[in-house]
Write a protein that holds these residues in place. Sequence first.
Motif, PDB file in Angstrom:
ATOM      1  N   GLU A 128      42.778  31.540  49.136  1.00 45.98           N
ATOM      2  CA  GLU A 128      42.770  30.918  48.055  1.00 45.98           C
ATOM      3  C   GLU A 128      42.148  29.846  47.239  1.00 45.98           C
ATOM      4  O   GLU A 128      40.905  29.472  46.483  1.00 45.98           O
ATOM      5  CB  GLU A 128      43.839  31.424  46.544  1.00 45.98           C
ATOM      6  CG  GLU A 128      43.247  31.389  45.637  1.00 45.98           C
ATOM      7  CD  GLU A 128      42.949  32.658  44.527  1.00 45.98           C
ATOM      8  OE1 GLU A 128      43.279  33.494  44.929  1.00 45.98           O
ATOM      9  OE2 GLU A 128      42.275  32.558  43.772  1.00 45.98           O
ATOM     10  N   ASP A 129      42.807  28.014  47.600  1.00 50.47           N
ATOM     11  CA  ASP A 129      42.673  27.668  47.685  1.00 50.47           C
ATOM     12  C   ASP A 129      41.259  26.784  47.760  1.00 50.47           C
ATOM     13  O   ASP A 129      41.185  25.966  47.796  1.00 50.47           O
ATOM     14  CB  ASP A 129      43.897  26.621  47.614  1.00 50.47           C
ATOM     15  CG  ASP A 129      44.244  26.468  49.125  1.00 50.47           C
ATOM     16  OD1 ASP A 129      43.509  27.180  50.046  1.00 50.47           O
ATOM     17  OD2 ASP A 129      44.689  25.562  49.424  1.00 50.47           O
ATOM     18  N   PHE A 179      32.522  29.229  49.858  1.00 49.29           N
ATOM     19  CA  PHE A 179      31.797  30.664  49.949  1.00 49.29           C
ATOM     20  C   PHE A 179      32.125  31.608  49.212  1.00 49.29           C
ATOM     21  O   PHE A 179      31.584  32.390  49.058  1.00 49.29           O
ATOM     22  CB  PHE A 179      32.894  31.192  50.715  1.00 49.29           C
ATOM     23  CG  PHE A 179      32.419  32.382  52.090  1.00 49.29           C
ATOM     24  CD1 PHE A 179      31.921  32.444  52.307  1.00 49.29           C
ATOM     25  CD2 PHE A 179      33.990  33.934  51.627  1.00 49.29           C
ATOM     26  CE1 PHE A 179      31.484  33.655  52.940  1.00 49.29           C
ATOM     27  CE2 PHE A 179      33.388  34.383  52.069  1.00 49.29           C
ATOM     28  CZ  PHE A 179      32.372  35.305  52.830  1.00 49.29           C
ATOM     29  N   ALA A 180      32.713  30.902  47.793  1.00 46.99           N
ATOM     30  CA  ALA A 180      33.099  31.785  46.491  1.00 46.99           C
ATOM     31  C   ALA A 180      31.188  31.784  46.177  1.00 46.99           C
ATOM     32  O   ALA A 180      31.112  33.093  45.302  1.00 46.99           O
ATOM     33  CB  ALA A 180      33.927  31.042  45.928  1.00 46.99           C
ATOM     34  N   ASP A 181      30.244  31.301  46.152  1.00 54.49           N
ATOM     35  CA  ASP A 181      29.586  30.681  45.940  1.00 54.49           C
ATOM     36  C   ASP A 181      28.521  31.796  46.475  1.00 54.49           C
ATOM     37  O   ASP A 181      27.089  32.714  46.368  1.00 54.49           O
ATOM     38  CB  ASP A 181      28.651  29.299  45.527  1.00 54.49           C
ATOM     39  CG  ASP A 181      29.177  28.268  44.078  1.00 54.49           C
ATOM     40  OD1 ASP A 181      29.638  29.564  43.007  1.00 54.49           O
ATOM     41  OD2 ASP A 181      28.990  27.583  44.149  1.00 54.49           O
ATOM     42  N   LEU A 182      28.350  32.125  47.481  1.00 55.93           N
ATOM     43  CA  LEU A 182      27.627  32.796  48.495  1.00 55.93           C
ATOM     44  C   LEU A 182      28.028  34.147  48.603  1.00 55.93           C
ATOM     45  O   LEU A 182      26.765  34.895  48.035  1.00 55.93           O
ATOM     46  CB  LEU A 182      28.018  32.723  49.666  1.00 55.93           C
ATOM     47  CG  LEU A 182      27.234  30.773  50.687  1.00 55.93           C
ATOM     48  CD1 LEU A 182      28.047  30.975  51.896  1.00 55.93           C
ATOM     49  CD2 LEU A 182      26.358  30.448  50.549  1.00 55.93           C
ATOM     50  N   VAL A 183      29.289  34.547  47.869  1.00 50.08           N
ATOM     51  CA  VAL A 183      29.712  35.867  47.649  1.00 50.08           C
ATOM     52  C   VAL A 183      29.087  36.154  46.583  1.00 50.08           C
ATOM     53  O   VAL A 183      28.533  37.283  45.820  1.00 50.08           O
ATOM     54  CB  VAL A 183      30.960  36.050  47.783  1.00 50.08           C
ATOM     55  CG1 VAL A 183      31.685  37.236  47.142  1.00 50.08           C
ATOM     56  CG2 VAL A 183      31.951  36.115  48.972  1.00 50.08           C
ATOM     57  N   TYR A 227      33.353  35.238  38.262  1.00 54.57           N
ATOM     58  CA  TYR A 227      34.714  35.324  38.821  1.00 54.57           C
ATOM     59  C   TYR A 227      34.924  33.894  39.391  1.00 54.57           C
ATOM     60  O   TYR A 227      34.169  33.087  39.777  1.00 54.57           O
ATOM     61  CB  TYR A 227      34.172  35.757  40.012  1.00 54.57           C
ATOM     62  CG  TYR A 227      33.104  37.345  39.536  1.00 54.57           C
ATOM     63  CD1 TYR A 227      33.951  38.100  38.151  1.00 54.57           C
ATOM     64  CD2 TYR A 227      31.972  37.402  40.100  1.00 54.57           C
ATOM     65  CE1 TYR A 227      33.079  38.782  38.701  1.00 54.57           C
ATOM     66  CE2 TYR A 227      31.188  38.716  39.581  1.00 54.57           C
ATOM     67  CZ  TYR A 227      32.209  39.068  38.960  1.00 54.57           C
ATOM     68  OH  TYR A 227      31.381  40.177  38.765  1.00 54.57           O
ATOM     69  N   HIS A 228      36.106  33.870  38.694  1.00 56.01           N
ATOM     70  CA  HIS A 228      37.065  32.359  38.893  1.00 56.01           C
ATOM     71  C   HIS A 228      38.369  32.732  39.981  1.00 56.01           C
ATOM     72  O   HIS A 228      39.279  31.689  40.479  1.00 56.01           O
ATOM     73  CB  HIS A 228      37.236  31.736  38.058  1.00 56.01           C
ATOM     74  CG  HIS A 228      36.234  31.800  36.833  1.00 56.01           C
ATOM     75  ND1 HIS A 228      35.124  30.773  37.239  1.00 56.01           N
ATOM     76  CD2 HIS A 228      35.880  32.876  35.917  1.00 56.01           C
ATOM     77  CE1 HIS A 228      34.591  30.209  36.165  1.00 56.01           C
ATOM     78  NE2 HIS A 228      35.047  32.230  35.248  1.00 56.01           N
ATOM     79  N   SER A 229      38.545  33.812  40.415  1.00 54.34           N
ATOM     80  CA  SER A 229      39.437  34.104  41.701  1.00 54.34           C
ATOM     81  C   SER A 229      39.408  34.983  43.091  1.00 54.34           C
ATOM     82  O   SER A 229      38.435  35.342  42.632  1.00 54.34           O
ATOM     83  CB  SER A 229      41.085  34.610  40.802  1.00 54.34           C
ATOM     84  OG  SER A 229      40.277  35.915  40.794  1.00 54.34           O
ATOM     85  N   LYS A 237      37.894  42.761  43.436  1.00 59.00           N
ATOM     86  CA  LYS A 237      37.724  43.446  43.089  1.00 59.00           C
ATOM     87  C   LYS A 237      36.017  43.407  42.177  1.00 59.00           C
ATOM     88  O   LYS A 237      35.183  44.803  42.071  1.00 59.00           O
ATOM     89  CB  LYS A 237      38.088  42.282  40.714  1.00 59.00           C
ATOM     90  CG  LYS A 237      38.625  43.853  40.194  1.00 59.00           C
ATOM     91  CD  LYS A 237      39.480  44.219  39.126  1.00 59.00           C
ATOM     92  CE  LYS A 237      39.477  44.593  37.679  1.00 59.00           C
ATOM     93  NZ  LYS A 237      38.076  44.371  36.912  1.00 59.00           N
ATOM     94  N   ALA A 238      35.821  42.591  42.346  1.00 56.00           N
ATOM     95  CA  ALA A 238      34.010  42.518  41.694  1.00 56.00           C
ATOM     96  C   ALA A 238      33.123  43.297  43.299  1.00 56.00           C
ATOM     97  O   ALA A 238      32.316  44.420  43.091  1.00 56.00           O
ATOM     98  CB  ALA A 238      33.317  41.397  41.564  1.00 56.00           C
ATOM     99  N   TRP A 239      33.789  42.612  44.048  1.00 55.69           N
ATOM    100  CA  TRP A 239      33.162  43.993  45.776  1.00 55.69           C
ATOM    101  C   TRP A 239      33.056  44.833  46.267  1.00 55.69           C
ATOM    102  O   TRP A 239      32.524  45.780  45.994  1.00 55.69           O
ATOM    103  CB  TRP A 239      33.696  42.817  46.906  1.00 55.69           C
ATOM    104  CG  TRP A 239      32.950  43.398  48.192  1.00 55.69           C
ATOM    105  CD1 TRP A 239      33.276  43.847  49.538  1.00 55.69           C
ATOM    106  CD2 TRP A 239      31.912  42.473  48.477  1.00 55.69           C
ATOM    107  NE1 TRP A 239      32.511  43.879  50.267  1.00 55.69           N
ATOM    108  CE2 TRP A 239      31.415  42.456  49.907  1.00 55.69           C
ATOM    109  CE3 TRP A 239      30.813  41.297  47.786  1.00 55.69           C
ATOM    110  CZ2 TRP A 239      29.829  42.559  49.799  1.00 55.69           C
ATOM    111  CZ3 TRP A 239      29.801  40.912  48.632  1.00 55.69           C
ATOM    112  CH2 TRP A 239      29.661  41.161  49.782  1.00 55.69           C
TER     113      TRP A 239
END
Lengths: 155, 155
Positions: B31-32, B45-49, B77-79, B85-87
């Motif tokens: 997560e961190d 990776f968050a941005d890629l997702v 999406y910030h976590s 959940k979005a996925w």
Amino acid sequence: MNNTLISKHDLLNHWLGHRNLTKRVLEKFPEDQLFTFQVDGMRTFADLVKELLSLAVPGLEGIVYNKTEPYNHNLPYHSKTDLLKAWDEATPKIEKLFLQITEERFHESFNLFGEYEFPVIHNILYFIDNEVHHRGQGFVYLRLLGIEPPFFWDR
Amino acid sequence: MNNTLISKHDLLNHWLGHRNLTKRVLEKFPEDQLFTFQVDGMRTFADLVKELLSLAVPGLEGIVYNKTEPYNHNLPYHSKTDLLKAWDEATPKIEKLFLQITEERFHESFNLFGEYEFPVIHNILYFIDNEVHHRGQGFVYLRLLGIEPPFFWDR
């Protein structure tokens, strides 16, 4: 033709477009890092390219000639020139072999390399996906080496 | 059916299998690091997702409802929980929208997001390839963080 999502020629061209992009990643890779640079737990980009070479033509030959010999990733290429030459030499072989697979055959199950029993279409999609996967890793390797990769959408 | 390389349902299942694997990469990501770790010149990776999420359902909605609004990668999406959940929420939407595209439609040209004028099949293959590409990058990120990624072939 109307119930065909993608024709045999279009799927071949789709793969060849990906191969063209992978070749450009290989071209951008510094010779002195190609066989040595790796992230812990991963292989060098040369080894990834050798894997791709050891699947494409041998895999298609297996499908076309009904051979189930195992693959061999350990190919005797020791320079960037070797790899680029092997990549280019594989292209017309891929074209020729791919076009020998009949539409009917794509649905038949085949025991690829004597190990992967799936419909031929899934074996082919695996070749393409596996290339996109490892090339994506090559993009990160290039970035880690301070080199800008080619554009993903530019085949 | 004999001239069909791959059926609509099989192509959908192929994509859903890839999405399942991408989800497991996301699950393995600490997560961190998900929103902070990046290789120079690349995104987290968050941005890629978020990019993948911003293409799949909105892209299919564009195709199905003939909308050509631009995409928006900057999703709120910030976590890790938000992203997972979005996925999961996207999955049944992808299934439903994808199955509304007729076989004939796959051959028609569509100006995806008002920007990418290609046959629908190529837009769909792009969604899948782009996901495999960025997930391959996610594999390297995990390795750089000392974490073993899932198996590529395990969908």
